[in-house]
Design a protein around this motif. Structure first.
Motif, mmCIF file in Angstrom:
data_model
loop_
_atom_site.group_PDB
_atom_site.id
_atom_site.type_symbol
_atom_site.label_atom_id
_atom_site.label_comp_id
_atom_site.label_asym_id
_atom_site.label_seq_id
_atom_site.Cartn_x
_atom_site.Cartn_y
_atom_site.Cartn_z
ATOM 1 N N TRP A 154 0.935 -0.987 -0.212
ATOM 2 C CA TRP A 154 0.195 0.046 0.050
ATOM 3 C C TRP A 154 0.966 1.210 0.152
ATOM 4 C CZ3 TRP A 154 -4.121 2.356 -1.460
ATOM 5 C CH2 TRP A 154 -4.379 3.519 -0.630
ATOM 6 N N LEU A 155 1.769 1.201 0.872
ATOM 7 C CA LEU A 155 2.716 2.415 0.850
ATOM 8 C C LEU A 155 3.600 2.629 -0.283
ATOM 9 C CD1 LEU A 155 4.477 2.010 4.320
ATOM 10 C CD2 LEU A 155 2.748 3.761 3.640
ATOM 11 N N LEU A 156 4.026 1.619 -1.255
ATOM 12 C CA LEU A 156 4.433 1.813 -2.354
ATOM 13 C C LEU A 156 3.627 2.304 -3.426
ATOM 14 C CD1 LEU A 156 6.846 0.920 -4.091
ATOM 15 C CD2 LEU A 156 6.141 -1.218 -4.698
ATOM 16 N N VAL A 157 2.316 1.953 -3.481
ATOM 17 C CA VAL A 157 1.373 2.438 -4.312
ATOM 18 C C VAL A 157 1.169 4.022 -4.100
ATOM 19 C CG1 VAL A 157 -1.069 2.677 -5.118
ATOM 20 C CG2 VAL A 157 0.037 0.321 -4.692
ATOM 21 N N VAL A 158 1.054 4.354 -2.732
ATOM 22 C CA VAL A 158 0.790 5.734 -2.484
ATOM 23 C C VAL A 158 2.020 6.393 -2.846
ATOM 24 C CG1 VAL A 158 0.491 7.439 -0.725
ATOM 25 C CG2 VAL A 158 -0.792 5.117 -0.631
ATOM 26 N N PHE A 159 3.353 6.096 -2.382
ATOM 27 C CA PHE A 159 4.625 6.718 -2.678
ATOM 28 C C PHE A 159 4.843 7.025 -4.068
ATOM 29 C CE2 PHE A 159 6.686 5.801 1.681
ATOM 30 C CZ PHE A 159 5.831 6.556 2.329
ATOM 31 N N VAL A 160 4.779 6.065 -4.888
ATOM 32 C CA VAL A 160 4.731 6.037 -6.384
ATOM 33 C C VAL A 160 3.953 7.124 -7.007
ATOM 34 C CG1 VAL A 160 4.433 4.774 -8.730
ATOM 35 C CG2 VAL A 160 5.754 3.623 -6.799
ATOM 36 N N ASN A 161 2.611 7.109 -6.318
ATOM 37 C CA ASN A 161 1.792 8.085 -6.904
ATOM 38 C C ASN A 161 2.039 9.634 -6.590
ATOM 39 O OD1 ASN A 161 -0.994 8.822 -7.875
ATOM 40 N ND2 ASN A 161 -1.513 9.439 -5.890
ATOM 41 N N GLU A 162 2.733 9.823 -5.348
ATOM 42 C CA GLU A 162 3.252 11.105 -4.973
ATOM 43 C C GLU A 162 4.341 11.207 -5.652
ATOM 44 O OE1 GLU A 162 1.281 13.021 -3.027
ATOM 45 O OE2 GLU A 162 -0.308 11.605 -2.868
ATOM 46 N N ALA A 163 5.492 10.609 -5.877
ATOM 47 C CA ALA A 163 6.522 10.673 -6.435
ATOM 48 C C ALA A 163 6.264 11.315 -7.947
ATOM 49 C CB ALA A 163 7.637 9.827 -6.434
ATOM 50 N N SER A 164 5.594 10.456 -8.603
ATOM 51 C CA SER A 164 5.458 10.682 -10.119
ATOM 52 C C SER A 164 4.350 11.759 -10.371
ATOM 53 C CB SER A 164 4.619 9.538 -10.469
ATOM 54 O OG SER A 164 3.472 9.235 -10.104
ATOM 55 N N GLY A 165 3.559 12.252 -9.420
ATOM 56 C CA GLY A 165 2.486 13.383 -9.657
ATOM 57 C C GLY A 165 1.311 12.768 -10.617
ATOM 58 N N LEU A 166 1.293 11.536 -10.680
ATOM 59 C CA LEU A 166 0.044 11.182 -11.524
ATOM 60 C C LEU A 166 -1.158 11.434 -10.974
ATOM 61 C CD1 LEU A 166 1.623 7.275 -12.364
ATOM 62 C CD2 LEU A 166 1.250 9.339 -13.842
ATOM 63 N N GLN A 167 -1.534 11.528 -9.569
ATOM 64 C CA GLN A 167 -2.615 11.804 -9.111
ATOM 65 C C GLN A 167 -3.700 10.827 -9.381
ATOM 66 O OE1 GLN A 167 -3.849 15.947 -10.364
ATOM 67 N NE2 GLN A 167 -2.057 16.772 -9.231
ATOM 68 N N SER A 168 -3.395 9.831 -9.417
ATOM 69 C CA SER A 168 -4.324 8.593 -9.579
ATOM 70 C C SER A 168 -3.579 7.337 -9.207
ATOM 71 C CB SER A 168 -4.542 8.339 -11.075
ATOM 72 O OG SER A 168 -5.029 7.024 -11.318
ATOM 73 N N LYS A 169 -3.988 6.657 -7.930
ATOM 74 C CA LYS A 169 -3.513 5.530 -7.593
ATOM 75 C C LYS A 169 -3.750 4.281 -8.340
ATOM 76 C CE LYS A 169 -3.876 6.598 -2.779
ATOM 77 N NZ LYS A 169 -4.498 8.071 -2.943
ATOM 78 N N PHE A 170 -4.844 4.394 -9.326
ATOM 79 C CA PHE A 170 -5.033 3.171 -10.337
ATOM 80 C C PHE A 170 -3.704 3.244 -11.501
ATOM 81 C CE2 PHE A 170 -9.494 3.760 -8.762
ATOM 82 C CZ PHE A 170 -9.533 2.575 -8.487
ATOM 83 N N LYS A 171 -3.488 4.592 -11.737
ATOM 84 C CA LYS A 171 -2.311 4.769 -12.644
ATOM 85 C C LYS A 171 -0.948 4.180 -12.034
ATOM 86 C CE LYS A 171 -4.146 8.371 -15.656
ATOM 87 N NZ LYS A 171 -3.576 9.498 -16.227
ATOM 88 N N ALA A 172 -0.982 4.471 -10.626
ATOM 89 C CA ALA A 172 0.126 4.005 -10.080
ATOM 90 C C ALA A 172 0.457 2.490 -9.848
ATOM 91 C CB ALA A 172 0.301 4.734 -8.651
ATOM 92 N N VAL A 173 -0.693 1.765 -9.528
ATOM 93 C CA VAL A 173 -0.727 0.372 -9.651
ATOM 94 C C VAL A 173 -0.332 -0.183 -11.122
ATOM 95 C CG1 VAL A 173 -2.394 -1.605 -9.403
ATOM 96 C CG2 VAL A 173 -2.449 0.246 -7.692
ATOM 97 N N GLY A 174 -0.893 0.599 -12.123
ATOM 98 C CA GLY A 174 -0.322 0.202 -13.336
ATOM 99 C C GLY A 174 0.924 0.184 -13.648
ATOM 100 N N VAL A 175 1.744 1.176 -13.179
ATOM 101 C CA VAL A 175 2.907 1.258 -13.137
ATOM 102 C C VAL A 175 3.961 0.235 -12.354
ATOM 103 C CG1 VAL A 175 4.828 2.992 -12.693
ATOM 104 C CG2 VAL A 175 2.790 3.971 -13.830
ATOM 105 N N LEU A 176 3.318 0.105 -11.569
ATOM 106 C CA LEU A 176 3.979 -0.885 -10.733
ATOM 107 C C LEU A 176 3.806 -2.430 -11.179
ATOM 108 C CD1 LEU A 176 2.672 0.112 -7.138
ATOM 109 C CD2 LEU A 176 5.408 0.091 -7.838
#
Length: 201
Positions: A154-176
């Motif tokens: 969960w932290l990985l998803v949130v941190f990737v979302n914040e670091a990338s500036g995607l403003q979408s946890k779904f996109k962050a999950v897709g990236v991961l």
């Protein structure tokens, strides 16, 4: 600036409100060389803790070495753990940054590096607690390890979302997920090239 940080409070905030904690870490705006140094130190701590954990919990390295497919002793050294962890983190930081940039995320490499380093610092704290539980209260160690695994994702998803500036946890999950597939394929190719496949790794 870092001298004024309440580390205990920041750890607690990372667990309760990870997005806000991520913004605190990003606000430090540390230079890249300092971030790489911090990642190396945190990775070293994790490697040593992993080694000590392997020493106090079965199967022990000698038992693994005696199996039908023996593992060389050097695979269980702290140096090997450090090299593996550090290499994996360096690749992961660059792959996640590249993929998030492909999706239009405005975050830079420094942001991704800073938050993944902080995540590894949190994992080092968790690994220390796990080691204590393995020695003092073994019955709770498994439950704690499971909780850490779930929270880490969960932290990985949130941190990737914040670091990338995607403003979408779904996109962050897709990236991961995309990064995970790419890294697994790359590691499989590397294992084949280096000959580890021949010994069953």
């Amino acid at each position: 600036m870092l001298n004024d940080v309440n580390w205990g409070a920041l750890v607690a905030q990372s667990l309760r409100r990870p997005a806000q904690a991520a913004q605190v870490v990003l606000s430090w705006d540390l230079p890249r060389d300092a971030l790489w140094t911090a990642m190396a130190l945190v990775t070293l701590c994790n490697a040593v803790l992993m080694y000590v954990t392997n020493i106090v919990t079965p199967p022990l390295p000698p038992e693994l070495a005696a199996q039908a497919i023996p593992f060389p002793a050097w695979m269980f050294s702290p140096l090997t753990a450090f090299v593996f962890l550090a290499g994996s983190l360096v690749v992961t930081v660059h792959v996640l940054h590249w993929l998030s940039s492909m999706l239009g995320g405005p975050g830079g490499l420094n942001e991704m590096l800073a938050l993944l380093t902080w995540l590894q610092a949190l994992r080092a704290v968790a690994q220390f607690v796990l080691l204590f539980l393995l020695i003092a209260v073994p019955g709770l160690a498994g439950l704690f390890a499971l909780a850490v695994a779930v929270m880490s994702l969960w932290l990985l998803v949130v941190f990737v979302n914040e670091a990338s500036g995607l403003q979408s946890k779904f996109k962050a999950v897709g990236v991961l997920l995309t990064a995970a597939v790419g890294i697994i394929v790359g590691l499989s190719f590397l294992i084949t090239l280096t000959g580890f496949a021949a010994i069953g790794v």
